[in-house]
Scaffold this active site. Structure first.
Site, mmCIF file in Angstrom:
data_model
loop_
_atom_site.group_PDB
_atom_site.id
_atom_site.type_symbol
_atom_site.label_atom_id
_atom_site.label_comp_id
_atom_site.label_asym_id
_atom_site.label_seq_id
_atom_site.Cartn_x
_atom_site.Cartn_y
_atom_site.Cartn_z
ATOM 1 N N GLY A 158 -13.627 20.856 -32.879
ATOM 2 C CA GLY A 158 -13.650 21.134 -31.450
ATOM 3 C C GLY A 158 -13.774 22.627 -31.190
ATOM 4 N N CYS A 159 -14.104 22.954 -29.948
ATOM 5 C CA CYS A 159 -14.351 24.353 -29.598
ATOM 6 C C CYS A 159 -13.056 25.153 -29.603
ATOM 7 C CB CYS A 159 -15.031 24.431 -28.245
ATOM 8 S SG CYS A 159 -14.209 23.507 -26.936
ATOM 9 N N TYR A 160 -12.053 24.672 -28.876
ATOM 10 C CA TYR A 160 -10.771 25.383 -28.858
ATOM 11 C C TYR A 160 -10.173 25.459 -30.255
ATOM 12 C CZ TYR A 160 -10.279 25.099 -23.706
ATOM 13 O OH TYR A 160 -10.413 25.234 -22.349
#
Lengths: 346, 346, 346, 346
Positions: free
Chosen positions: D149-151
């Protein structure tokens, strides 16, 4: 009518003060002081005032100018207000200072964080820290009102009940704050250009921002003991608004409604503090252009921390609006006089 | 107190209307009608109203709801207002319609540009086009007020004196308009997502935008003859504001002050129209959050054209503010009652 | 490898040039010249280059520095390039000038619009106006390349076929242009601060912007006669992009496909010019970060005008990208070498 | 040439993947799968691809489509990829999944945080979590790559060395993250409209965001014991970028250079991780449009905490770029092939 003069009237906080005071029915603006724009029509500096305010910026000796007014606002750089305060000036006017000169009671802390020698330290004790909801009684009679900083207003108000009631570990306080760009002021600088700020976010003043000791001092009064916090501000590509997200370790198992009751005890009757409904969290858009402080929190059962969120308009509750609220208290007016605007959206 | 109901209260124009009316001291909001948000707290839809407005959205039969009020505002899609208007309803309430249903007198033009059959064409003649500064007298007594479109308000007001005085070639009018994104409404659509609008500008509705015939009809009344214009709207990555830049061929050699005199003749006494000083041009930031229309122009001696620029807040003078101004006129109130806010900046 | 030096490397156009050239496989950047940032690491000025470019800004005598390179780019204020050009310098390097010094052939027009005395007028004739798609042949051999302005590139390319083919009334040309804020440069100024630009749109340089005579001269060459245009630029709250919306009176009845054929004749084989499909119009987001020019138009049968729309990235096709394209042509490289990036979205 | 197919090609991450792969010289895009835009020209969905990619979106049976390719990317909602994975499919293609389906090893955690039954749990063990800099060796041979995921990418990479080296109290980790709006996807929703996001900042998913268990699991592997974190994401009015600000209690007195040495040990040779110079902190603008991760930190001696800051482009290193980096590793290509772009600014 309270006759007022505004020093530093051409910065963003100054402009907001002029806007609020112009619409305040108990106030008459006598003069707008500005060294940078001396002699210019104010509406040429801020076009929104065209046909609404027909004044030119004045300069000259502040000691003369105070003869025409009851109250002055100083929306000036650090060091200005402490340089003009003396008995003679205070015999003529009361002062609401939007700079940090009289915010911090501990002179050493002021000197070390601001790297400035204070020019009238004998008045620091007398000055009242103008966080209205906390210091209302003292504000009423003061001659020198130290208007709180923008980040500090949001930080302190949102954490005060928890700290005061000793519900949290005082060594655990972390405040992650996000501000719109008007907080950087209207001075020209590459760092504040549209293209530098737009489409980016950054932290700045990490471990060293000057609002840190101000937050610590006030929370310390609440707690009755020293408080040291981590405070990290961030620059957000928007004009107005401050959001704080704070993290604190709870000292015991409490639930949302336990804490809500505490917050209600402190703020339940405050017009400008809105304790949001459960699971509704502050967003800066809902307070923008108003003097409101929106607060809510969530308990993280997995870590036994509470995450507290608050939102204000940095130029209003964080500067000019709180200054007007303080003026209303100082002059016995209705506290929300001139500050009843419904937040503007979108 | 004027008792009002608002249909379509949850769109951006509706929300702005609620905000303005809530702060208007001669108005009591009785109900907020919304089919999409029926039964919801209004402050859950627009968080800015939390603690300031404690109403839920209602639905049901509009014919019953009108019994409780003196005036209804319809901030609804085209076709709604024309569908509810009839003698019985008008015997109970006056109507200010923010849609296009009653703006255009020529039924064929309405039908062809909106691709809709009009449901109460017999009331078109009676309805008054609510461009306050032009139609003030007619507005006072009307039962059906057709509130102008956003682009049209800025376009018509800025060009009316030139057209009325026959100073320009009526075949040469080109209006290049730029709008903030709130004009696209609060309906969910990919085209209005933040990432689609931010960091871009586009033209749309080229040669075919529905505000074109509205502009033409009104300018035609001013000129006393048919007017055909080129009108091209653009979407700008900002929330509020419309700027129009119009280009017109002058019929004779005139200078800035000749034209300024003409504009002064029409608007010199108008509170909401600000004719800027020479070489100061409208920018949307200086009118944002207010009901003002800023206008100025420059003559291009090389081409003998005049470039006319105007700025409004699309949600206020372009929608809700003008609706309130119309209400003030209709009810004999001070025309700027509830609309005296100094524009907010930044 | 072409060895290049860049003067004025720390402005936005300069930074973009560095970025494009750093990724160009036939180019070696030898030095970055900057008076303002002399001796500083380039990646401290533009953090995007950290670990990618390890150079400090240099200063000193340009006549010495040219010994190290084949080609210099001058992304400097007006007056700089004309001040350094002479036979000796040109015996060592070719020059691509991103300023206006050599764009305008008529010296009187240069002097009057720029209010500057030209320091090497004897080279004006020799210099080639680097609008690649129009002047490709001349560009190949020139020693002095005058890289076109941002507004002018979009304006001229989108109108050239119509003007050249005499399809429009040459007295009717109106160009309404909108630009992102990077066009204002990286100098500190209050007018370019985030809070001044964000949430607003304004026109500026009305009837007097310096790109006007550049557009007129080039369109005049195309038409074979004098062309006078109305050109009005606007500042839009976004970083990059220029959109032009032009209005021209058609001289005869033509339809979309008639005109499309003309545009295809001129641009059908051009890699960087994209003639969009019918009823799809340019938006700056679709060309951002690329060297493309998107063009389309619509005929307004009601007024017999054609509305022509174009979009470019002002820093690329409007400055640094076109400079690289010119370099490619001048050195016989593939014209899109280093310029094949797919536009970035969102 | 690696032949690839992309499922979910019309979301923002999908579009970015198409852009990167189109410019990747070892890749051929065979098909773009989209149920929502079936049969449409891809360049009508994303205008940046006009004239650069001439494909229509396809639909149909994925089991047939995989016959044409070596590798598929699934940039799809949770639940899709786990629904198509089986031996037959894996006998034909390798899979890089940008959803969360195979990121979390603990099935109960997946089920409870995502509220979804996993459709092919027997493949979870085999899948490799594709955080390239941590799991490079395992990535090389996997058939199923779970793209982070990005975070999580920004969070884990910036904290991993501290956690792995046991320099911090594992119970003290607080991650305050800020994301641009493209992270919310291209689906139409009121909450993502321009006017809702612009000029505001908000926290969301407080104590409950789905990236929390992913961060905890991976940091737990690093630490060799369970890790529980406070993770709070915020929505920022910009298109791209994630900034994380993390707060951790140090277990002993260390200085900046002690920690820098640790970070260098882990990342000193990593192309995509840039450890900034002392007192230079990550800003999203300096990594935008690139696959870089910028990291730096500051020790707060007053509280003995370290504040760690990281920045990525959420659509690139946080999604499509990391997917391409994973592909490069899986196929033995140069790891930065197709990912060497200098970040774009402004």
């Amino acid at each position: 009518m309270i006759k007022v003069g505004i020093v530093g009237s051409t910065g963003y906080a100054g402009g907001e003060l002029v806007r609020l005071l112009l619409q305040h029915k108990e106030v008459e603006i006598k003069w707008l002081y500005s060294q940078s724009y001396l002699g210019e029509d104010y509406h040429r500096i801020y076009g929104n005032f065209f046909k609404l305010l027909d004044k030119k910026c004045v300069g000259g000796d502040i000691n003369d100018l105070v003869n025409e007014v009851d109250l002055i606002f100083t929306a000036t750089p650090q060091g200005y207000c402490s340089g003009i305060i003396n008995e003679e000036l205070l015999s003529k006017v009361r002062v609401i200072d939007l700079s940090a000169d009289f915010r911090i009671k501990d002179l050493d802390i002021y000197t070390s964080w601001y790297n400035l020698e204070h020019k009238s330290p004998e008045y620091i004790d007398e000055a009242v820290y103008g966080l209205c909801e906390i210091n209302r009684e003292k504000i009423k009679k003061t001659r020198i009102l130290a208007n709180p900083g923008c980040y500090t207003t949001a930080s302190i108000l949102s954490l005060y009940p928890l700290v005061r009631e000793k519900l949290v570990d005082l060594n655990s306080i972390i405040i992650d704050a996000k501000s719109g760009t008007s907080g950087a002021g209207r001075g020209s600088s590459v760092a504040s250009l549209f293209c530098e700020v737009n489409e980016s976010i950054k932290a700045y003043g990490i471990t060293s921002h000057r609002h840190t000791p101000e937050i610590e001092e006030q929370l310390g009064y609440g707690a009755g003991e020293n408080v040291i916090v981590n405070f990290t501000p961030h620059l957000v590509p928007m004009n107005r608004g401050i959001l704080t997200t704070s993290y604190l370790n709870l000292l015991s198992k409490v639930n949302y409604f336990d804490l809500k009751e505490i917050y209600n005890k402190y703020y339940g009757n405050e017009y400008f503090i809105r304790l949001l409904e459960e699971n509704v969290f502050p967003e800066t858009r809902w307070v923008s252009s108003s003097n409101f402080v929106d607060i809510n929190f969530k308990i993280d059962n997995r870590t036994n921390r509470v995450v507290v969120i608050s939102a204000i308009d940095n130029l209003i509750k964080g500067a000019a609006g709180q200054a007007v609220q303080n003026m209303n208290i100082m002059y016995g007016l209705k506290e929300n006089e001139g500050l009843e605007q419904v937040p503007l959206f979108p």
